[in-house]
Write a protein that holds these residues in place. Structure first.
Motif, PDB file in Angstrom:
ATOM      1  N   MET A 179      -4.310  11.635  17.956  1.00 17.41           N
ATOM      2  CA  MET A 179      -4.540  13.011  18.393  1.00 17.41           C
ATOM      3  C   MET A 179      -4.209  14.029  17.301  1.00 17.41           C
ATOM      4  O   MET A 179      -4.943  14.990  17.095  1.00 17.41           O
ATOM      5  CB  MET A 179      -3.711  13.312  19.641  1.00 17.41           C
ATOM      6  CG  MET A 179      -3.936  14.720  20.185  1.00 17.41           C
ATOM      7  SD  MET A 179      -2.949  15.086  21.640  1.00 17.41           S
ATOM      8  CE  MET A 179      -3.753  14.032  22.849  1.00 17.41           C
ATOM      9  N   ASP A 180      -3.123  13.805  16.568  1.00 17.17           N
ATOM     10  CA  ASP A 180      -2.633  14.818  15.635  1.00 17.17           C
ATOM     11  C   ASP A 180      -2.482  14.321  14.206  1.00 17.17           C
ATOM     12  O   ASP A 180      -2.135  15.117  13.331  1.00 17.17           O
ATOM     13  CB  ASP A 180      -1.251  15.319  16.094  1.00 17.17           C
ATOM     14  CG  ASP A 180      -1.213  15.643  17.564  1.00 17.17           C
ATOM     15  OD1 ASP A 180      -1.908  16.579  17.965  1.00 17.17           O
ATOM     16  OD2 ASP A 180      -0.507  14.932  18.317  1.00 17.17           O
ATOM     17  N   LEU A 181      -2.696  13.029  13.963  1.00 16.90           N
ATOM     18  CA  LEU A 181      -2.415  12.441  12.659  1.00 16.90           C
ATOM     19  C   LEU A 181      -3.471  11.411  12.285  1.00 16.90           C
ATOM     20  O   LEU A 181      -4.141  10.846  13.148  1.00 16.90           O
ATOM     21  CB  LEU A 181      -1.033  11.763  12.661  1.00 16.90           C
ATOM     22  CG  LEU A 181       0.190  12.653  12.913  1.00 16.90           C
ATOM     23  CD1 LEU A 181       1.408  11.794  13.193  1.00 16.90           C
ATOM     24  CD2 LEU A 181       0.439  13.600  11.748  1.00 16.90           C
ATOM     25  N   MET A 182      -3.567  11.159  10.989  1.00 16.04           N
ATOM     26  CA  MET A 182      -4.400  10.068  10.488  1.00 16.04           C
ATOM     27  C   MET A 182      -3.816   9.617   9.159  1.00 16.04           C
ATOM     28  O   MET A 182      -3.052  10.355   8.518  1.00 16.04           O
ATOM     29  CB  MET A 182      -5.857  10.511  10.312  1.00 16.04           C
ATOM     30  CG  MET A 182      -6.048  11.546   9.236  1.00 16.04           C
ATOM     31  SD  MET A 182      -7.762  12.110   9.125  1.00 16.04           S
ATOM     32  CE  MET A 182      -7.843  13.160  10.553  1.00 16.04           C
TER      33      MET A 182
ATOM     34  N   MET B 220       0.839  -1.200   0.000  1.00 12.65           N
ATOM     35  CA  MET B 220       0.000   0.000   0.000  1.00 12.65           C
ATOM     36  C   MET B 220       0.870   1.245   0.000  1.00 12.65           C
ATOM     37  O   MET B 220       2.038   1.215   0.397  1.00 12.65           O
ATOM     38  CB  MET B 220      -0.908   0.038   1.245  1.00 12.65           C
ATOM     39  CG  MET B 220      -1.905  -1.077   1.356  1.00 12.65           C
ATOM     40  SD  MET B 220      -2.875  -0.920   2.887  1.00 12.65           S
ATOM     41  CE  MET B 220      -3.708   0.652   2.595  1.00 12.65           C
ATOM     42  N   ARG B 221       0.233   2.354  -0.402  1.00 14.99           N
ATOM     43  CA  ARG B 221       0.819   3.682  -0.210  1.00 14.99           C
ATOM     44  C   ARG B 221      -0.184   4.487   0.601  1.00 14.99           C
ATOM     45  O   ARG B 221      -1.392   4.482   0.322  1.00 14.99           O
ATOM     46  CB  ARG B 221       1.105   4.369  -1.550  1.00 14.99           C
ATOM     47  CG  ARG B 221       2.113   3.612  -2.398  1.00 14.99           C
ATOM     48  CD  ARG B 221       2.386   4.298  -3.724  1.00 14.99           C
ATOM     49  NE  ARG B 221       3.168   5.497  -3.524  1.00 14.99           N
ATOM     50  CZ  ARG B 221       2.729   6.757  -3.729  1.00 14.99           C
ATOM     51  NH1 ARG B 221       1.478   6.941  -4.132  1.00 14.99           N
ATOM     52  NH2 ARG B 221       3.502   7.797  -3.545  1.00 14.99           N
ATOM     53  N   ILE B 222       0.309   5.133   1.642  1.00 12.40           N
ATOM     54  CA  ILE B 222      -0.572   5.929   2.493  1.00 12.40           C
ATOM     55  C   ILE B 222      -0.033   7.345   2.618  1.00 12.40           C
ATOM     56  O   ILE B 222       1.170   7.576   2.563  1.00 12.40           O
ATOM     57  CB  ILE B 222      -0.747   5.288   3.895  1.00 12.40           C
ATOM     58  CG1 ILE B 222       0.583   5.162   4.614  1.00 12.40           C
ATOM     59  CG2 ILE B 222      -1.448   3.942   3.783  1.00 12.40           C
ATOM     60  CD1 ILE B 222       0.454   4.671   6.050  1.00 12.40           C
ATOM     61  N   ALA B 223      -0.957   8.276   2.761  1.00 12.33           N
ATOM     62  CA  ALA B 223      -0.619   9.677   3.031  1.00 12.33           C
ATOM     63  C   ALA B 223      -0.980   9.959   4.480  1.00 12.33           C
ATOM     64  O   ALA B 223      -2.104   9.682   4.918  1.00 12.33           O
ATOM     65  CB  ALA B 223      -1.386  10.607   2.104  1.00 12.33           C
ATOM     66  N   ILE B 224      -0.035  10.493   5.242  1.00 12.24           N
ATOM     67  CA  ILE B 224      -0.274  10.832   6.639  1.00 12.24           C
ATOM     68  C   ILE B 224      -0.722  12.288   6.708  1.00 12.24           C
ATOM     69  O   ILE B 224       0.000  13.190   6.258  1.00 12.24           O
ATOM     70  CB  ILE B 224       0.993  10.624   7.491  1.00 12.24           C
ATOM     71  CG1 ILE B 224       1.538   9.196   7.290  1.00 12.24           C
ATOM     72  CG2 ILE B 224       0.692  10.898   8.955  1.00 12.24           C
ATOM     73  CD1 ILE B 224       0.562   8.106   7.672  1.00 12.24           C
TER      74      ILE B 224
END
Length: 374
Positions: free
Chosen positions: A317-320, A274-278
């Motif tokens: 809290m700060d990321l997804m 996979m490729r994910i964007a944070i």
């Protein structure tokens, strides 16, 4: 909120951009005002105008034609008075002892929902020798605030003894967002009977859903809230124009090998490379933690590079994390923006994934965004 000038946070220093479309807000008010005429269309601006910014949103509503506004708290009323010196402003959450002079000095109208509150306002008006205006709230089935119907009947029988100007009689619908709910019919009948006991006093029953429930609910004044801000107010009707757009910044793009897990609790597992964007926002920014996903349930989506992509793993809290595997390899880079809310993804869609309601989404959006108002 929390002493932070949110509009002053520079775009480059924020995890996202929250845009409030005041033109859409004004258009939504004009739309509702046209639907409920000849009743007066007020505007509810409590909760920092549903998170959109009290002062700027109230000014836009005033410019559109709203002349009566409702807030929940006295502190909100004082802020509102500072920007709208000529508006009629009601404070919904009741009258507390010791605040009477503040109401008078700021020309605010308390919404009185108990016999002790009525006695308090009556005594104050007698003491200053001035019959100041106030609203009377009657409970017709919400069991939250308001006089019991029997108390309202007793008050009507001694109306000539009321020592203040009774400027508005109101109640609040509990289930108008659910078409055909029997409580709504009962509340309408009860309020109509009570209003008949106060001839000459303007009456108000309809919230946003009530505005869209037909002229029987409109009486003299309606009080829309969520519909003004682009949220769905009735389950069987599409919302009006979206007012809020939320774009989140990509902090990093990374590859994930098959079998690896993503985020806290290892809740989501990559079944293939996979490729994910944070994205640089999380539940501290008002995005519900439950809007994330796991191996057993899907989550919300965001739009990036022109395509919907799903959130993957828990929201922290700060990321997804956003699954961008389906996009071309060079389609997303650090610094790009993903749209979590906007014309294609409304507040109610995000709320549904977060197992909450659009109201909570709007009023929770945050202290750490760069804000664009226009």
């Amino acid at each position: 909120m929390s002493g932070i000038d949110r509009a002053a946070i520079p775009q480059a220093e924020a995890g996202g951009i929250l845009t409030v479309d005041l033109g859409a807000l004004a258009a939504n008010w004009r739309d509702l005002a046209g639907r409920v005429a000849p009743a007066e269309c007020a505007a509810v601006v409590k909760g920092d105008a549903y998170g959109t910014g009290l002062e700027t949103s109230a000014q836009a509503l005033w410019d559109a034609g709203a002349r009566t506004l409702f807030v929940a708290l006295l502190s909100e009323g004082k802020r509102l008075r500072a920007v709208l010196p000529a508006a009629t402003i009601y404070v919904l959450n009741g009258l507390f002892a010791g605040t009477e002079e503040t109401y008078r000095d700021s020309r605010l109208r308390p919404v009185l929902g108990s016999l002790p509150e009525i006695a308090l306002w009556t005594a104050f008006c007698a003491r200053i020798g001035n019959r100041l205006p106030a609203a009377l709230h009657v409970d017709t089935g919400m069991n939250r605030l308001g006089l019991a119907p029997s108390e309202a009947v007793g008050l009507a029988e001694t109306r000539e003894e009321i020592g203040f100007e009774l400027a508005l009689l109101m109640s609040h619908l509990a289930c108008a967002d659910e078409p055909g709910h029997p409580l709504t019919v009962r509340q309408l009948e009860d309020f109509r009977a009570i209003a008949a006991l106060f001839p000459g006093v303007p009456a108000s029953l309809a919230n946003s859903a009530g505005c869209l429930s037909g002229p029987d609910f409109h009486f003299d004044l309606v009080r829309p809230g969520i519909a003004l801000y682009g949220g769905r107010s009735r389950a069987d009707m599409a919302p009006l124009r979206p007012v809020v757009t939320l774009e989140l910044r990509v902090s990093q793009v990374r590859d994930v090998h098959a079998g690896e897990t993503i985020g806290y609790g290892a809740a989501a597992t990559a079944s293939e490379p996979m490729r994910i964007a944070i994205l640089a926002a999380g539940y501290a920014d008002g995005i519900p933690r439950l809007a994330g996903s796991s191996d057993t349930r899907g989550g919300a989506e965001a739009i990036i590079a022109g395509r919907r992509c799903p959130l993957i793993g828990r929201i922290s809290m700060d990321l997804m994390a956003l699954d961008i595997t389906a996009l071309p390899e060079d389609a997303v880079k650090a610094g790009d923006l993903a749209t979590l809310l906007g014309r294609q993804i409304g507040v109610d869609e995000l709320a549904r994934h977060g197992e909450t309601i659009g109201y909570e989404i709007l009023t929770s959006l945050g202290r750490r965004y760069h804000r664009r108002i226009g």
